[in-house]
Design an enzyme around this catalytic site. Structure first.
Site, PDB file in Angstrom:
ATOM      1  N   CYS A   5      55.324  24.666 -69.710  1.00 39.16           N
ATOM      2  CA  CYS A   5      55.237  25.509 -70.907  1.00 39.16           C
ATOM      3  C   CYS A   5      53.907  24.758 -71.787  1.00 39.16           C
ATOM      4  O   CYS A   5      53.586  23.703 -71.553  1.00 39.16           O
ATOM      5  CB  CYS A   5      56.340  25.471 -71.928  1.00 39.16           C
ATOM      6  SG  CYS A   5      57.949  26.209 -71.301  1.00 39.16           S
ATOM      7  N   GLY A  10      52.314  29.001 -69.112  1.00 43.51           N
ATOM      8  CA  GLY A  10      53.592  29.915 -69.283  1.00 43.51           C
ATOM      9  C   GLY A  10      53.050  31.438 -69.785  1.00 43.51           C
ATOM     10  O   GLY A  10      52.260  31.549 -70.543  1.00 43.51           O
ATOM     11  N   ASN A  64      57.965  21.648 -74.293  1.00 47.65           N
ATOM     12  CA  ASN A  64      57.307  21.784 -72.917  1.00 47.65           C
ATOM     13  C   ASN A  64      58.175  20.655 -72.208  1.00 47.65           C
ATOM     14  O   ASN A  64      58.000  19.352 -72.635  1.00 47.65           O
ATOM     15  CB  ASN A  64      55.707  21.410 -73.155  1.00 47.65           C
ATOM     16  CG  ASN A  64      55.181  21.254 -71.698  1.00 47.65           C
ATOM     17  OD1 ASN A  64      54.261  20.535 -71.565  1.00 47.65           O
ATOM     18  ND2 ASN A  64      56.033  21.530 -70.490  1.00 47.65           N
ATOM     19  N   GLY A  65      59.036  20.826 -71.093  1.00 47.73           N
ATOM     20  CA  GLY A  65      59.601  19.960 -70.222  1.00 47.73           C
ATOM     21  C   GLY A  65      60.922  20.682 -69.930  1.00 47.73           C
ATOM     22  O   GLY A  65      61.089  21.850 -69.740  1.00 47.73           O
ATOM     23  N   TYR A 117      47.507  20.529 -59.960  1.00 46.96           N
ATOM     24  CA  TYR A 117      47.648  22.264 -60.116  1.00 46.96           C
ATOM     25  C   TYR A 117      47.759  22.545 -61.885  1.00 46.96           C
ATOM     26  O   TYR A 117      47.254  23.604 -61.845  1.00 46.96           O
ATOM     27  CB  TYR A 117      49.004  22.537 -59.361  1.00 46.96           C
ATOM     28  CG  TYR A 117      49.392  24.001 -59.416  1.00 46.96           C
ATOM     29  CD1 TYR A 117      48.443  24.978 -58.889  1.00 46.96           C
ATOM     30  CD2 TYR A 117      50.249  24.412 -60.174  1.00 46.96           C
ATOM     31  CE1 TYR A 117      48.761  26.368 -58.999  1.00 46.96           C
ATOM     32  CE2 TYR A 117      50.815  25.684 -60.240  1.00 46.96           C
ATOM     33  CZ  TYR A 117      49.712  26.773 -59.826  1.00 46.96           C
ATOM     34  OH  TYR A 117      50.239  28.020 -59.849  1.00 46.96           O
TER      35      TYR A 117
END
Length: 535
Positions: free
Chosen positions: A27, A54, A128-129, A276
Site C-alpha cells: 500500500c 495500490g 502499509n505492510g 519492482y
C-alpha cells in the site's frame, strides 16, 4: 464514501481478480501537517503519486482541530475524489492511503484510513505492510470471530482500547501515549500514518520492511511512502524514518520517539522495493531506484552473456534493466512490446483462450522489430509464469528467431508475509521447478536469473540491511501461518500454526504443481523427439 463521527456507508462494490502475475504491490501512505494550506488537495496529490502501490481503494482523512472527516471508496484515486469530495475535507492536517489487500478481502469495509472514536479521542489510521500476529492481536482486543476485517482493523481496535483506558478530556497526547504502549505488540511489517485532532504521526516497524520518509514544506511537514510524493506537493526531502522510529508532527514541529527496544531494531528493507515496487524516481537508502535497476541489467549482462540482435525490456518495470543489459553487452536496445497504459486492471477469464486474450490486452508485439531477430527479453521477476509464458508465445508468433530470457532478480521461491501478495508456495514457479524446467515451461531458448549477491551489489548501498525472504526463505520475523487472508476476513477460527525457525517450508514441493507437471510432460516429449530423430 464518507465517515464523519459514526457515519459509515458501504456502497457494496464487487471485487475481481487480477490477471497480472507480478507480486501485488504494497500500500501507499501519505500524511501532511500544513496550517493554511488545502491539505486535502495535497493529500490527493500525494496518494496519486503513490497509486502504483495500490489500486483497490483510496481514502483521505482530515482534521479541523475539532472533528475528523474520512472519505474513502473502492477504486483509483482519481475515481474516488473530485472537487466536490475534496471540498468536504477541510482542516490543517491530513493523511491518505491507497490500498492493495494482502490481509483482508478487497471490499469497502477494509479500505483505509480506518476511523475510531473512543472516549475523548478520535483518530484515523493508514497502514502499509502486513502483520503476522493478527489473530493474537484480535484475541487481545476481544474481537469476535467474523468481525476482524484485516490486520489494520485489529491494530486500530487495540489502539482504540488503549486510548479509552488512558485517555481523559484534557490530554491532547492520548494517541501518542497509547501508541507507545501498543506498538511493541505488533509483529511484522508496518509503516503507519495516523491522525488525531492535532497531530500527524508516522511509525516504521523495527525492521523497516516498508519505506517511509519525511519532507518539509514552507508551511509544514509531509510523510510519504516514497519520495516522488514529496516532489509532487513541493516538499523537500529531509530523511527516511529509521526502522523502529515514531515521529509526531504538530504546531511545535517534529518530534522523534523510539517505542521499540534497541535489540529488536534491525534494518531489513524489502529488496523488492528496488526490484519492482518503488517508482523508478524514488530514493531508498539514499540511492536512486532507476539507476539501481540499470545496474542490475549491467550485472546480468556480465553474468549471462548471449549473442543476440536486440535487447528489449518487458514494460514497464523490465525496461531499466534492459537498458543496462544493452549498454554493457553492446547489443542494440529496442522495443518489442507495446503496453496499453489505459487498461488498468484485467480480470481472470474462465478459459485459457480468454486469458491469452487478456495478456494481449496489456501487451502487443511490434512485429517489424521482432521478425527474424534473436531477442534478449529482460524482466524484473517471474512469479507464477503465466503471463511470461503467454508473452513468449506472442513473440514467437510475431516471428522471433530466438528468445533468451534474462531476469534481473533471483528465482522467486518463497511467499511473502510482510506486505507482498504472491500467493502460496505451490503457486510460485521457481519453488516447484529448477531453472531448466522453467525454461522449458516458458518456451525460451535460454533463461538466466541474476544472483542475489549481484542484485545486492547493484543496489549500491553497502552495509544496508535487506529482507530477502522471498528469495532465500529466511524470514526476519517468525511467521504465524494463519489460515489465509480470505479466511481472516471472514473471521475463520482455525488454530494458527506457528513456525519459529528459518528457512521454513510451508508446503511440500509436490503440492498442486500443474505448471511443473506440464513442464515435465513437455520435457519428456522433447526427449522422445530427440530419441526418434536419433533413430
Amino acid at each position: 464514501m464518507c465517515e464523519h463521527g459514526d457515519v459509515n456507508v458501504d456502497p457494496g462494490l464487487a471485487e475481481g481478480e487480477e490477471l497480472d502475475e507480478k507480486p501485488g504491490e504494497a500500500c501507499g501512505v501519505f500524511g501532511v501537517f500544513s496550517p493554511g494550506s488545502a491539505v486535502a488537495h495535497l493529500a490527493y496529490l500525494g496518494i496519486y503519486a503513490l497509486q502504483h502501490r495500490g489500486q483497490e481503494s483510496a481514502g483521505i482523512a482530515t482534521s479541523d482541530g475539532d472533528h475528523l472527516t474520512v472519505v474513502k471508496d473502492m477504486g483509483l484515486v482519481s475515481n474516488v475524489f473530485d472537487d466536490r469530495t475534496l471540498a468536504a475535507l477541510d482542516g490543517s492536517l491530513a493523511i491518505g492511503h491507497t490500498r492493495y489487500s494482502t490481509t483482508g478481502s478487497s471490499m469497502w469495509k477494509n479500505s483505509q484510513p480506518i476511523y475510531r472514536d473512543v472516549a475523548h479521542t478520535q483518530f484515523a489510521l493508514g497502514h502499509n505492510g502486513n502483520l503476522v500476529n493478527t489473530s493474537d492481536l484480535a484475541d487481545q482486543a476481544g474481537m469476535l470471530p467474523g468481525t476482524v476485517g484485516s490486520d489494520t482493523d485489529a491494530m486500530a481496535e487495540l489502539i482504540a482500547l488503549e486510548c479509552e483506558r488512558i485517555g481523559h478530556e484534557d490530554d491532547p497526547d492520548t494517541l501518542e501515549r497509547a501508541l507507545l504502549q501498543v506498538l511493541p505488540l505488533f509483529k511484522g511489517a508496518f509503516s503507519l500514518v495516523l491522525l488525531d485532532r492535532q497531530h500527524v504521526i508516522g511509525v516504521r516497524d523495527p525492521h523497516g520492511f516498508r519505506p517511509l520518509c519525511l519532507g518539509k514544506l514552507d508551511t509544514g511537514w509531509v510523510l510519504a511512502s516514497e519520495t516522488p510524493a514529496l516532489d509532487v506537493v513541493g516538499a523537500h526531502f529531509v530523511r527516511e524514518l529509521d526502522p523502529g522510529e515514531m515521529v509526531i508532527i504538530d504546531s511545535d514541529g517534529v518530534r522523534s520517539v523510539r517505542p521499540f527496544d534497541d535489540e529488536h531494531v534491525e534494518p531489513k528493507l524489502c529488496l523488492f522495493e528496488f526490484v519492482y515496487f518503488a517508482r523508478p524516481d524514488s530514493q531508498l537508502y539514499g540511492k536512486n531506484v532507476h539507476q539501481a535497476r540499470v545496474r542490475m541489467g549491467e550485472h546480468l549482462a556480465a553474468q549471462a552473456p548471449i549473442e543476440a540482435d536486440m535487447v528489449m525490456g518487458v514494460p514497464e518495470s523490465g525496461i531499466p534493466a534492459a537498458e543496462g543489459f544493452a549498454r554493457f553487452s553492446g547489443t542494440p536496445y529496442g522495443h518489442g512490446l507495446v503496453k496499453n497504459r489505459y487498461i488498468g486492471r484485467t480480470f481472470i477469464a474462465p478459459s485459457q483462450e480468454l486469458r491469452a486474450l487478456g495478456v494481449r490486452m496489456k501487451l502487443n508485439p511490434l512485429k517489424e522489430n521482432i521478425t527474424g531477430q534473436r531477442l534478449v527479453v529482460v524482466d524484473d521477476s517471474i512469479v507464477r509464469g503465466t503471463t511470461t509464458r503467454a508473452m513468449v508465445a506472442m513473440l514467437r508468433e510475431a516471428g522471433a528467431a530466438e528468445v533468451h530470457m534474462r531476469i534481473s532478480s533471483p528465482p522467486y521461491r518463497w511467499p511473502c508475509f510482510y506486505g507482498m501478495d504472491t500467493g502460496s508456495r505451490s503457486e510460485l514457479l521457481a519453488a516447484n521447478m529448477d531453472v531448466e524446467e522453467i525454461r522449458t515451461y516458458l518456451g525460451v531458448d535460454t533463461l538466466s536469473y541474476l544472483t542475489l549477491d549481484a542484485l545486492v551489489d547493484a543496489v549500491g548501498a553497502p552495509g544496508a540491511g535487506f529482507c530477502t525472504a522471498c528469495l532465500t526463505g529466511e524470514y526476519p520475523v517468525a511467521i504465524t501461518v494463519e489460515s489465509s487472508s480470505s479466511q481472516a476476513a471472514e473471521g475463520a477460527a482455525a488454530a494458527p500454526v506457528r513456525v519459529e525457525q528459518a528457512p521454513l517450508t510451508l508446503l511440500d514441493a509436490g503440492a498442486g504443481l500443474l505448471p511443473a507437471e506440464e513442464a515435465a510432460l513437455l520435457s519428456a516429449q522433447a526427449e522422445q523427439g530427440d530419441r526418434d530423430s536419433d533413430g
